[in-house]
Write a protein that holds these residues in place. Structure first.
Motif, mmCIF file in Angstrom:
data_model
loop_
_atom_site.group_PDB
_atom_site.id
_atom_site.type_symbol
_atom_site.label_atom_id
_atom_site.label_comp_id
_atom_site.label_asym_id
_atom_site.label_seq_id
_atom_site.Cartn_x
_atom_site.Cartn_y
_atom_site.Cartn_z
ATOM 1 N N SER A 30 -9.905 2.359 -3.762
ATOM 2 C CA SER A 30 -10.534 0.288 -5.218
ATOM 3 C C SER A 30 -9.730 0.333 -5.770
ATOM 4 O O SER A 30 -9.939 -0.850 -6.438
ATOM 5 C CB SER A 30 -12.054 0.597 -5.432
ATOM 6 O OG SER A 30 -12.258 2.131 -6.133
ATOM 7 N N SER A 31 -9.026 1.884 -6.173
ATOM 8 C CA SER A 31 -7.739 1.971 -6.897
ATOM 9 C C SER A 31 -6.496 1.791 -7.017
ATOM 10 O O SER A 31 -5.853 1.186 -7.783
ATOM 11 C CB SER A 31 -8.035 3.183 -7.910
ATOM 12 O OG SER A 31 -9.019 3.678 -8.607
ATOM 13 N N TYR A 32 -6.362 1.469 -5.931
ATOM 14 C CA TYR A 32 -5.152 1.052 -5.409
ATOM 15 C C TYR A 32 -4.739 -0.390 -3.844
ATOM 16 O O TYR A 32 -6.010 -1.058 -3.722
ATOM 17 C CB TYR A 32 -4.881 2.155 -3.999
ATOM 18 C CG TYR A 32 -5.177 4.250 -4.711
ATOM 19 C CD1 TYR A 32 -5.063 4.366 -3.864
ATOM 20 C CD2 TYR A 32 -4.735 3.986 -5.744
ATOM 21 C CE1 TYR A 32 -5.309 5.443 -3.630
ATOM 22 C CE2 TYR A 32 -4.539 5.301 -6.328
ATOM 23 C CZ TYR A 32 -5.245 6.162 -5.434
ATOM 24 O OH TYR A 32 -5.247 7.306 -5.062
ATOM 25 N N ALA A 33 -3.785 -1.017 -4.261
ATOM 26 C CA ALA A 33 -3.008 -1.774 -3.437
ATOM 27 C C ALA A 33 -2.698 -1.415 -2.306
ATOM 28 O O ALA A 33 -2.086 -0.312 -1.790
ATOM 29 C CB ALA A 33 -2.844 -3.039 -3.507
ATOM 30 N N MET A 34 -3.228 -1.604 -0.623
ATOM 31 C CA MET A 34 -2.910 -0.964 0.663
ATOM 32 C C MET A 34 -2.584 -1.617 0.638
ATOM 33 O O MET A 34 -2.176 -3.033 1.277
ATOM 34 C CB MET A 34 -4.027 -0.335 1.200
ATOM 35 C CG MET A 34 -4.913 0.896 0.325
ATOM 36 S SD MET A 34 -4.013 2.809 0.142
ATOM 37 C CE MET A 34 -4.110 3.410 1.310
ATOM 38 N N GLY A 35 -1.476 -1.412 2.012
ATOM 39 C CA GLY A 35 -0.578 -1.553 3.151
ATOM 40 C C GLY A 35 -0.469 -0.920 4.393
ATOM 41 O O GLY A 35 -0.556 0.693 4.299
ATOM 42 N N TRP A 36 -0.202 -1.533 5.787
ATOM 43 C CA TRP A 36 0.488 -1.034 6.601
ATOM 44 C C TRP A 36 1.596 -1.303 6.906
ATOM 45 O O TRP A 36 2.557 -2.581 7.271
ATOM 46 C CB TRP A 36 -1.067 -1.606 7.961
ATOM 47 C CG TRP A 36 -2.351 -0.297 7.556
ATOM 48 C CD1 TRP A 36 -3.182 -1.060 7.216
ATOM 49 C CD2 TRP A 36 -2.545 0.769 8.387
ATOM 50 N NE1 TRP A 36 -4.201 0.119 7.643
ATOM 51 C CE2 TRP A 36 -3.191 0.946 8.219
ATOM 52 C CE3 TRP A 36 -1.226 1.609 8.780
ATOM 53 C CZ2 TRP A 36 -3.784 2.308 8.776
ATOM 54 C CZ3 TRP A 36 -1.874 3.112 9.255
ATOM 55 C CH2 TRP A 36 -3.142 3.202 8.974
ATOM 56 N N PHE A 37 2.719 -0.431 7.449
ATOM 57 C CA PHE A 37 4.272 -0.874 7.830
ATOM 58 C C PHE A 37 4.011 -0.484 9.169
ATOM 59 O O PHE A 37 3.579 0.304 9.805
ATOM 60 C CB PHE A 37 4.819 -0.628 6.446
ATOM 61 C CG PHE A 37 4.640 -0.774 5.270
ATOM 62 C CD1 PHE A 37 3.811 -0.374 4.818
ATOM 63 C CD2 PHE A 37 5.956 -2.023 4.863
ATOM 64 C CE1 PHE A 37 3.919 -1.405 3.358
ATOM 65 C CE2 PHE A 37 6.258 -2.095 3.707
ATOM 66 C CZ PHE A 37 4.904 -2.175 2.487
ATOM 67 N N ARG A 38 5.071 -1.065 9.661
ATOM 68 C CA ARG A 38 5.503 -0.285 11.465
ATOM 69 C C ARG A 38 7.307 -0.487 11.092
ATOM 70 O O ARG A 38 8.086 -1.291 10.448
ATOM 71 C CB ARG A 38 4.833 -1.337 12.261
ATOM 72 C CG ARG A 38 5.767 -2.558 12.542
ATOM 73 C CD ARG A 38 4.728 -3.084 13.261
ATOM 74 N NE ARG A 38 4.934 -4.913 13.793
ATOM 75 C CZ ARG A 38 4.477 -5.537 14.657
ATOM 76 N NH1 ARG A 38 3.367 -5.301 15.306
ATOM 77 N NH2 ARG A 38 4.781 -7.246 14.624
ATOM 78 N N GLN A 39 7.857 0.694 11.770
ATOM 79 C CA GLN A 39 9.160 0.579 11.844
ATOM 80 C C GLN A 39 9.485 1.253 13.533
ATOM 81 O O GLN A 39 9.263 2.583 14.601
ATOM 82 C CB GLN A 39 9.985 1.661 11.180
ATOM 83 C CG GLN A 39 11.470 2.283 11.609
ATOM 84 C CD GLN A 39 12.312 2.596 10.390
ATOM 85 O OE1 GLN A 39 11.332 3.381 10.165
ATOM 86 N NE2 GLN A 39 13.526 2.459 10.229
ATOM 87 N N ALA A 40 10.071 -0.053 13.997
ATOM 88 C CA ALA A 40 10.311 -0.364 15.741
ATOM 89 C C ALA A 40 11.558 0.636 15.717
ATOM 90 O O ALA A 40 12.810 0.449 14.612
ATOM 91 C CB ALA A 40 9.738 -1.637 16.491
ATOM 92 N N PRO A 41 12.266 1.248 16.882
ATOM 93 C CA PRO A 41 13.189 2.195 17.022
ATOM 94 C C PRO A 41 14.535 0.830 16.897
ATOM 95 O O PRO A 41 14.353 -0.899 17.075
ATOM 96 C CB PRO A 41 13.462 2.046 18.713
ATOM 97 C CG PRO A 41 12.323 1.938 18.721
ATOM 98 C CD PRO A 41 11.108 0.923 18.201
ATOM 99 N N GLY A 42 15.184 1.231 15.848
ATOM 100 C CA GLY A 42 16.511 0.065 15.672
ATOM 101 C C GLY A 42 16.529 -0.598 14.897
ATOM 102 O O GLY A 42 17.585 -1.291 14.491
#
Length: 124
Positions: A30-42
């Motif tokens: 509750s104290s944080y902003a959160m995120g999901w990221f992704r990295q595809a090959p290349g």
């Protein structure tokens, strides 16, 4: 210090679903902003979804809007990324991240803590 540990990745057929989890140690989400990221090959790492501090606002990149859902469970200090109708182009390493300073952000440079990543592979 905050430690983030992702889980739930794997191999799935196109059209299938997966739910990623990100468990945090330290202060409650509750104290944080959160995120999901992704990295595809290349490719460069990109934002997938974000959740505001307090959990009241969400953001999704256009390519996943309507298919992915970011949520949190405070009792377990865990955030989730529910991924439905998966496509081969969703194949990537997925990372969760925490920003301890801002209400909400989509800029990866502003996130302070990162998990180790979990591989998602979508077969056609």
């Amino acid at each position: 210090q905050v430690q983030l540990v992702e889980s739930g990745g794997g191999l799935v057929q196109a059209g299938g679903s997966l739910r990623l989890s990100c468990a945090a140690s330290g202060r409650t989400f509750s104290s944080y902003a959160m995120g999901w990221f992704r990295q595809a090959p290349g490719k460069e790492r990109e934002i997938v979804a974000a959740l505001s501090r307090g959990g009241g606002r969400t953001y999704y990149v256009d390519s996943v809007s309507g298919r992915f859902t970011i949520s949190r469970e405070l009792a377990k200090n865990t955030i989730y990324l529910q991924m439905n109708s998966l496509k081969p182009e969703d194949t990537a390493v997925y990372y969760c991240a925490a920003d301890t300073n801002r209400f909400m952000t989509t800029a990866q440079s502003e996130y302070d803590y990162w998990g180790q990543g979990t591989q998602v592979t979508v077969a056609s």
